[in-house]
Design a protein around this motif. Structure first.
Motif, PDB file in Angstrom:
ATOM      1  N   TYR A  66       0.840  -1.200   0.000  1.00  0.00           N
ATOM      2  CA  TYR A  66       0.000   0.000   0.000  1.00  0.00           C
ATOM      3  C   TYR A  66       0.880   1.257   0.000  1.00  0.00           C
ATOM      4  CZ  TYR A  66      -4.344   2.372   1.472  1.00  0.00           C
ATOM      5  OH  TYR A  66      -5.460   3.153   1.552  1.00  0.00           O
ATOM      6  N   LEU A  67       1.834   1.304   0.931  1.00  0.00           N
ATOM      7  CA  LEU A  67       2.763   2.438   0.997  1.00  0.00           C
ATOM      8  C   LEU A  67       3.647   2.491  -0.242  1.00  0.00           C
ATOM      9  CD1 LEU A  67       4.051   2.513   4.677  1.00  0.00           C
ATOM     10  CD2 LEU A  67       2.622   4.176   3.528  1.00  0.00           C
ATOM     11  N   MET A  68       4.097   1.318  -0.679  1.00  0.00           N
ATOM     12  CA  MET A  68       4.973   1.260  -1.852  1.00  0.00           C
ATOM     13  C   MET A  68       4.292   1.876  -3.071  1.00  0.00           C
ATOM     14  SD  MET A  68       7.781   0.444  -3.388  1.00  0.00           S
ATOM     15  CE  MET A  68       8.695  -0.789  -2.526  1.00  0.00           C
ATOM     16  N   TRP A  69       3.058   1.449  -3.343  1.00  0.00           N
ATOM     17  CA  TRP A  69       2.369   1.963  -4.530  1.00  0.00           C
ATOM     18  C   TRP A  69       2.026   3.439  -4.418  1.00  0.00           C
ATOM     19  CZ3 TRP A  69       2.629   0.485  -9.191  1.00  0.00           C
ATOM     20  CH2 TRP A  69       2.912  -0.843  -9.480  1.00  0.00           C
ATOM     21  N   ALA A  70       1.612   3.886  -3.251  1.00  0.00           N
ATOM     22  CA  ALA A  70       1.336   5.322  -3.082  1.00  0.00           C
ATOM     23  C   ALA A  70       2.615   6.117  -3.307  1.00  0.00           C
ATOM     24  CB  ALA A  70       0.770   5.594  -1.694  1.00  0.00           C
ATOM     25  N   SER A  71       3.740   5.596  -2.851  1.00  0.00           N
ATOM     26  CA  SER A  71       5.028   6.277  -3.006  1.00  0.00           C
ATOM     27  C   SER A  71       5.484   6.308  -4.453  1.00  0.00           C
ATOM     28  CB  SER A  71       6.090   5.588  -2.142  1.00  0.00           C
ATOM     29  OG  SER A  71       5.712   5.607  -0.792  1.00  0.00           O
ATOM     30  N   ILE A  72       5.232   5.243  -5.179  1.00  0.00           N
ATOM     31  CA  ILE A  72       5.605   5.185  -6.596  1.00  0.00           C
ATOM     32  C   ILE A  72       4.742   6.138  -7.409  1.00  0.00           C
ATOM     33  CG2 ILE A  72       5.556   3.725  -8.675  1.00  0.00           C
ATOM     34  CD1 ILE A  72       6.321   1.358  -6.823  1.00  0.00           C
ATOM     35  N   LEU A  73       3.447   6.142  -7.129  1.00  0.00           N
ATOM     36  CA  LEU A  73       2.512   6.926  -7.940  1.00  0.00           C
ATOM     37  C   LEU A  73       2.472   8.418  -7.585  1.00  0.00           C
ATOM     38  CD1 LEU A  73      -0.437   4.373  -8.083  1.00  0.00           C
ATOM     39  CD2 LEU A  73       1.239   4.885  -9.867  1.00  0.00           C
ATOM     40  N   SER A  74       2.960   8.759  -6.402  1.00  0.00           N
ATOM     41  CA  SER A  74       2.950  10.167  -5.991  1.00  0.00           C
ATOM     42  C   SER A  74       3.856  10.988  -6.899  1.00  0.00           C
ATOM     43  CB  SER A  74       3.432  10.300  -4.545  1.00  0.00           C
ATOM     44  OG  SER A  74       3.568  11.665  -4.224  1.00  0.00           O
ATOM     45  N   ARG A  75       3.370  12.148  -7.287  1.00  0.00           N
ATOM     46  CA  ARG A  75       4.177  13.056  -8.107  1.00  0.00           C
ATOM     47  C   ARG A  75       4.991  14.019  -7.254  1.00  0.00           C
ATOM     48  NH1 ARG A  75      -0.242  14.532 -12.752  1.00  0.00           N
ATOM     49  NH2 ARG A  75      -0.305  12.446 -13.637  1.00  0.00           N
ATOM     50  N   ASP A  76       4.618  14.158  -5.981  1.00  0.00           N
ATOM     51  CA  ASP A  76       5.190  15.218  -5.156  1.00  0.00           C
ATOM     52  C   ASP A  76       6.113  14.772  -4.036  1.00  0.00           C
ATOM     53  OD1 ASP A  76       3.777  17.172  -6.598  1.00  0.00           O
ATOM     54  OD2 ASP A  76       1.982  16.789  -5.403  1.00  0.00           O
ATOM     55  N   VAL A  77       5.996  13.539  -3.559  1.00  0.00           N
ATOM     56  CA  VAL A  77       6.765  13.124  -2.390  1.00  0.00           C
ATOM     57  C   VAL A  77       8.257  13.115  -2.729  1.00  0.00           C
ATOM     58  CG1 VAL A  77       6.628  10.612  -2.764  1.00  0.00           C
ATOM     59  CG2 VAL A  77       6.870  11.518  -0.449  1.00  0.00           C
TER      60      VAL A  77
END
Length: 131
Positions: A66-77
Motif C-alpha cells: 500500500y505504501l509502496m504503490w502510493a510512493s511510486i505513484l505520488s508526483r510530489d513526495v
C-alpha cells in the motif's frame, strides 16, 4: 526523520489503532517536538489519496505494498523510507529494490533494523527517528 526540524508536522496513518505500537510512534515523535496528528476514520481509498498528496516524505514498513504503490505513484513526495526489521521469526533477505528510474532511486531508502532485546528496540527507535 532526524533531518526534520523541531515543530515539523507529522501525520500518522494506520489501518489498526488498537495496540500500543502506534502510540509508541506518537510518543517517540512527540519527544522530538514534532506536531503529531492521527488520521482516523477514513476509508482505504481516502488513506491512499492522502498518501499520494504527501510532499516531504512517507515513512513506514517495507512490507506494505500500500505504501509502496502510493510512493511510486505520488508526483510530489521527495523522500520515502520503507524500513524492515530482522527478528527471530523473520530475516530480511534484501534491503530494497534496485530502481532503474533515477527519480525513484533517489526517492526510496530501505534501512534494516534488528530486533533482539529491549535495548535493541530502544536503539532501533532512536535510529528510526534519526533517519
Amino acid at each position: 526523520m532526524g533531518h526534520l526540524p523541531e515543530g515539523t508536522k507529522v501525520a500518522l496513518l494506520s489501518r489498526s489503532w488498537d495496540g500500543d505500537e502506534v502510540q509508541q510512534y506518537v510518543d517517540a515523535m512527540r519527544s522530538r517536538n514534532f506536531t503529531v496528528r492521527r488520521i482516523l476514520g477514513q476509508s482505504g481509498v481516502q488513506d491512499f489519496c492522502f498518501l499520494l498528496k504527501a510532499r516531504a516524505g512517507i515513512f513506514g514498513t517495507g512490507r506494505s505494498s500500500y505504501l509502496m504503490w502510493a510512493s511510486i505513484l505520488s508526483r510530489d513526495v521527495r523522500n520515502v523510507t520503507l524500513y524492515r526489521v530482522n527478528s527471530s521469526s523473520h530475516q530480511v533477505v534484501s534491503s530494497g529494490y534496485s530502481w532503474r528510474n533515477a527519480r525513484l532511486a533517489n526517492r526510496f531508502h530501505y534501512p534494516i533494523f534488528t530486533e533482539s532485546s529491549e535495548s535493541n528496540k530502544q536503539q532501533n527507535e532512536s535510529r528510526l527517528l534519526s533517519i
